[in-house]
Scaffold this active site. Structure first.
Site, PDB file in Angstrom:
ATOM      1  N   CYS A  95      37.920  83.687  43.008  1.00 37.49           N
ATOM      2  CA  CYS A  95      39.270  83.839  42.465  1.00 37.49           C
ATOM      3  C   CYS A  95      39.315  84.326  41.005  1.00 37.49           C
ATOM      4  CB  CYS A  95      40.023  82.527  42.662  1.00 37.49           C
ATOM      5  SG  CYS A  95      41.794  82.726  42.501  1.00 37.49           S
ATOM      6  N   ARG A 131      53.267  83.292  44.052  1.00 40.15           N
ATOM      7  CA  ARG A 131      51.836  83.030  44.206  1.00 40.15           C
ATOM      8  C   ARG A 131      51.455  83.027  45.689  1.00 40.15           C
ATOM      9  NH1 ARG A 131      49.572  81.214  39.616  1.00 40.15           N
ATOM     10  NH2 ARG A 131      47.721  80.392  40.662  1.00 40.15           N
ATOM     11  N   HIS A 195      38.902  79.361  47.792  1.00 40.39           N
ATOM     12  CA  HIS A 195      38.390  78.076  47.312  1.00 40.39           C
ATOM     13  C   HIS A 195      38.247  77.207  48.559  1.00 40.39           C
ATOM     14  CE1 HIS A 195      39.557  78.816  43.061  1.00 40.39           C
ATOM     15  NE2 HIS A 195      40.631  79.403  43.550  1.00 40.39           N
TER      16      HIS A 195
HETATM   17  N1  GLN Z   1      44.734  82.417  37.246  1.00 31.45           N
HETATM   18  C1  GLN Z   1      44.444  83.263  38.347  1.00 31.45           C
HETATM   19  C2  GLN Z   1      45.654  83.532  39.224  1.00 31.45           C
HETATM   20  O1  GLN Z   1      46.586  82.755  39.256  1.00 31.45           O
HETATM   21  C3  GLN Z   1      43.293  82.710  39.171  1.00 31.45           C
HETATM   22  C4  GLN Z   1      43.614  81.424  39.884  1.00 31.45           C
HETATM   23  C5  GLN Z   1      42.456  80.809  40.629  1.00 31.45           C
HETATM   24  O2  GLN Z   1      41.284  80.943  40.240  1.00 31.45           O
HETATM   25  N2  GLN Z   1      42.763  80.058  41.676  1.00 31.45           N
HETATM   26  O3  GLN Z   1      45.691  84.521  39.897  1.00 31.45           O
END
Ligand code: GLN
Length: 249
Positions: A95, A131, A195
């Site tokens: 990520c 998101r 993840h």
């Molecule tokens: N901050 C980044 C995003 O929101 C990565 C998030 C993450 O590693 N889960 O895209």
């Protein structure tokens, strides 16, 4: 123990979301069960290290603020990382770490964080703070080896211009809301939004990463050279997730 797997875990104390640490626990266990010596070094900001010394570089995910805090140090290691990759150190990125190997990452507040620029892809922020969140299943073919990768994603970043996706999304989002594809794999790095953590849910991917990493010292080493382990529990866990998501195994 004649084989050694040396891992550089970058920014272990900063870049660690949704169980990313579990990836290191799985690699350790699956190496030691096969009498492969597992050496894990954590590399923090400002710490001296030659990354070319390692079989594997691992960088986990992080919130925007965390990505901003590590980027000056990461950029200062650009030449060394490139040298390591050119010398077959394999790289596993989750990520936020995956985003930083591309051209740039645009944070939710629109700050543009420069990436290492090794690849063409870049990451913009989601529209109005949207998101990608939830379970993900990906159909992947890695060097001819087919597998379903299971994980969990939570990212605002929308990664586009991905030349070599890791696989096709069959559940969830992946690189962006409408990408249809997840992650990046080109033989040198495996970058993914998954993840969950990634490797406990995907023992085949753990073994694939071990294989790629061991090839640094032994280019002829093959996936099939790894002793089979008893993955009864891992297999049951995977079956349970896939059936919950209504996906045929
Ligand atoms: N901050 C980044 C995003 O929101 C990565 C998030 C993450 O590693 N889960 O895209």
């Amino acid at each position: 123990m004649d084989r050694v797997m040396k891992v550089a875990w970058m920014y272990h104390d900063i870049m660690d979301l949704y169980g990313d640490t579990g990836n290191m626990m799985v690699l350790k266990k699956r190496c030691e069960d096969r009498d492969i010596q597992f050496v894990l070094h954590t590399i923090g900001i400002g710490q001296e290290a030659d990354l070319n010394d390692y079989n594997l570089i691992f960088l986990g995910g992080g919130a925007d603020k965390e990505q901003m805090s590590i980027i000056p140090d990461l950029l200062s290691r650009k030449e060394n990382i490139k040298e390591a990759m050119d010398n077959h150190t394999f790289v596993l990125l989750i990520c936020g770490g995956y985003q930083l190997f591309g051209q740039y990452y645009e944070a939710a507040d629109k700050t543009q964080i420069p990436g290492l620029g090794f690849y063409n892809y870049h990451t913009d922020t989601g529209k109005e703070g949207a998101r990608c969140i939830g379970n993900v299943v990906v159909d992947a073919i890695l060097d001819g080896f087919e597998t379903k990768i299971i994980g969990f994603e939570n990212h605002g970043g929308q990664t586009v211009n991905v030349d070599h996706p890791l696989g096709k999304v069959i559940k969830g989002y992946g690189n962006s809301f409408d990408a249809g594809y997840e992650g990046f794999y080109d033989g040198k790095i495996l970058g993914t939004y998954l993840h969950g953590p990634l490797l406990p849910k995907n023992p085949d991917i753990a073994d694939f990463v071990i294989t790629k990493a061991l090839q640094k010292n032994d280019p002829d080493f093959k996936f099939s050279d790894l002793k089979k382990l008893d993955d009864t529990w891992e297999t049951r866990a995977r079956e349970a997730i896939l059936s919950k998501l209504d996906i045929q195994n």
